[in-house]
Design a protein around this motif. Sequence first.
Motif, PDB file in Angstrom:
ATOM      1  N   LYS A   5      -2.453  -9.834   5.096  1.00  0.00           N
ATOM      2  CA  LYS A   5      -3.788 -10.429   4.934  1.00  0.00           C
ATOM      3  C   LYS A   5      -4.433  -9.836   3.685  1.00  0.00           C
ATOM      4  O   LYS A   5      -4.217  -8.669   3.355  1.00  0.00           O
ATOM      5  CB  LYS A   5      -4.697 -10.103   6.128  1.00  0.00           C
ATOM      6  N   GLU A   6      -5.249 -10.650   3.020  1.00  0.00           N
ATOM      7  CA  GLU A   6      -6.032 -10.142   1.895  1.00  0.00           C
ATOM      8  C   GLU A   6      -7.410  -9.705   2.376  1.00  0.00           C
ATOM      9  O   GLU A   6      -7.930 -10.218   3.373  1.00  0.00           O
ATOM     10  CB  GLU A   6      -6.177 -11.213   0.816  1.00  0.00           C
ATOM     11  N   GLN A   7      -7.996  -8.761   1.657  1.00  0.00           N
ATOM     12  CA  GLN A   7      -9.317  -8.216   1.982  1.00  0.00           C
ATOM     13  C   GLN A   7     -10.091  -8.002   0.692  1.00  0.00           C
ATOM     14  O   GLN A   7      -9.644  -7.262  -0.179  1.00  0.00           O
ATOM     15  CB  GLN A   7      -9.152  -6.877   2.712  1.00  0.00           C
ATOM     16  N   THR A  74      -4.328  -6.229  -0.656  1.00  0.00           N
ATOM     17  CA  THR A  74      -3.412  -6.872   0.277  1.00  0.00           C
ATOM     18  C   THR A  74      -3.036  -5.859   1.347  1.00  0.00           C
ATOM     19  O   THR A  74      -2.515  -4.789   1.039  1.00  0.00           O
ATOM     20  CB  THR A  74      -2.144  -7.364  -0.457  1.00  0.00           C
ATOM     21  N   LYS A  75      -3.345  -6.207   2.594  1.00  0.00           N
ATOM     22  CA  LYS A  75      -3.041  -5.345   3.736  1.00  0.00           C
ATOM     23  C   LYS A  75      -1.791  -5.897   4.416  1.00  0.00           C
ATOM     24  O   LYS A  75      -1.712  -7.090   4.678  1.00  0.00           O
ATOM     25  CB  LYS A  75      -4.197  -5.347   4.740  1.00  0.00           C
ATOM     26  N   SER A  76      -0.820  -5.029   4.682  1.00  0.00           N
ATOM     27  CA  SER A  76       0.378  -5.475   5.379  1.00  0.00           C
ATOM     28  C   SER A  76       0.780  -4.471   6.444  1.00  0.00           C
ATOM     29  O   SER A  76       0.487  -3.279   6.334  1.00  0.00           O
ATOM     30  CB  SER A  76       1.531  -5.707   4.404  1.00  0.00           C
ATOM     31  N   MET A  77       1.439  -4.979   7.473  1.00  0.00           N
ATOM     32  CA  MET A  77       1.932  -4.114   8.546  1.00  0.00           C
ATOM     33  C   MET A  77       3.183  -4.715   9.156  1.00  0.00           C
ATOM     34  O   MET A  77       3.406  -5.920   9.083  1.00  0.00           O
ATOM     35  CB  MET A  77       0.865  -3.885   9.621  1.00  0.00           C
ATOM     36  N   PHE A  93      -1.772  -0.758   2.185  1.00  0.00           N
ATOM     37  CA  PHE A  93      -2.804  -1.531   1.497  1.00  0.00           C
ATOM     38  C   PHE A  93      -2.510  -1.396   0.009  1.00  0.00           C
ATOM     39  O   PHE A  93      -2.419  -0.279  -0.504  1.00  0.00           O
ATOM     40  CB  PHE A  93      -4.204  -0.982   1.775  1.00  0.00           C
ATOM     41  N   ASN A  94      -2.349  -2.527  -0.674  1.00  0.00           N
ATOM     42  CA  ASN A  94      -2.038  -2.523  -2.101  1.00  0.00           C
ATOM     43  C   ASN A  94      -3.115  -3.230  -2.900  1.00  0.00           C
ATOM     44  O   ASN A  94      -3.741  -4.172  -2.411  1.00  0.00           O
ATOM     45  CB  ASN A  94      -0.704  -3.231  -2.363  1.00  0.00           C
ATOM     46  N   LEU A  95      -3.276  -2.777  -4.112  1.00  0.00           N
ATOM     47  CA  LEU A  95      -4.111  -3.440  -5.109  1.00  0.00           C
ATOM     48  C   LEU A  95      -3.162  -3.795  -6.240  1.00  0.00           C
ATOM     49  O   LEU A  95      -2.776  -2.930  -7.036  1.00  0.00           O
ATOM     50  CB  LEU A  95      -5.232  -2.515  -5.590  1.00  0.00           C
ATOM     51  N   GLY A  96      -2.714  -5.058  -6.259  1.00  0.00           N
ATOM     52  CA  GLY A  96      -1.668  -5.437  -7.197  1.00  0.00           C
ATOM     53  C   GLY A  96      -0.404  -4.662  -6.869  1.00  0.00           C
ATOM     54  O   GLY A  96       0.021  -4.623  -5.718  1.00  0.00           O
TER      55      GLY A  96
END
Length: 135
Positions: A5-7, A74-77, A93-96
Amino acid sequence: MKFIKEQRIRFEHCDPAGIVFYPRYFEMLNGLMEDFFREVLDYPFENMHQDSGIPTVDIKTQFKSPAKLGDIITKSMYISKLGKTSCTYQYVFNLGDKTVLEGEGTIVFVSFENGGIQPKDWGKLRSKMEDYLAG
C-alpha cells in the motif's frame, strides 16, 4: 506474495522539523494490517473487534532514513511464520529505492468471549494468509 500500500506523509505525521515522528510509523503499520485484514482476508476490523482482536505481542523496527511531509512511501508486508493462533510478519517502508524502516512483528488472534482473552485458531482465515507466507 507481498501486500503493498502507498501512504502519503501528512502534516499530522510530522514533528516540527517536518519529518515523520517515529510513533506515527506504528500507526501507519497498524493501518497496513487493518487494510490487509479488510482487503485480503475479507475480515474488516469493525467485524473482527465485535468478539476478537489481533494484539501485537512483539515488534522490532530499524529506522533507516527519514520521510518528510509530502513524501509518498510504499508500505509492504509478508508473513514469515504462521502458527495456529499467531502470525509473524516482515515489513518494509520505502521511499523510492531508499528504505525508511524495516522490521518484524508478531500478532496473536484472540477471542474476547466469556469475559477473558484467549488465543483463537485462525480457522478459515488461514488459507488466505498462506498466500502471503514466504517460505
